[in-house]
Scaffold this motif. Structure first.
Motif: not given
Length: 72
Positions: A1-15
């Motif tokens: 299986m391949t990796d999946i792309k996810i977007t994480i927005i941290d507690r400082d609002g940085v994506s």
């Protein structure tokens, strides 16, 4: 299986757009820690035992997700 792309927005609002492995049986807390997206000692303090609530997250997705289970 391949990796999946996810977007994480941290507690400082940085994506952060990252590749999450699908073949290592990692939960989201472990992925965040492996990419060092949270300062040391601020996430997963209990090691993922659901005792400290430091790794709460909000999931924003158009994908249908299963109902939350008791162990979550």
């Amino acid at each position: 299986m391949t990796d999946i792309k996810i977007t994480i927005i941290d507690r400082d609002g940085v994506s952060h757009e990252i590749d999450a492995p699908t073949d290592m049986n990692m939960n989201l807390m472990e992925v965040v820690r492996s990419y060092e997206l949270a300062p040391e000692g601020t996430i997963g303090i209990c090691g993922g035992m659901a005792m400290c609530a430091s790794c709460q997250c909000y999931v924003e997705s158009d994908h249908e997700l299963p109902e939350m289970r008791d162990d979550e």
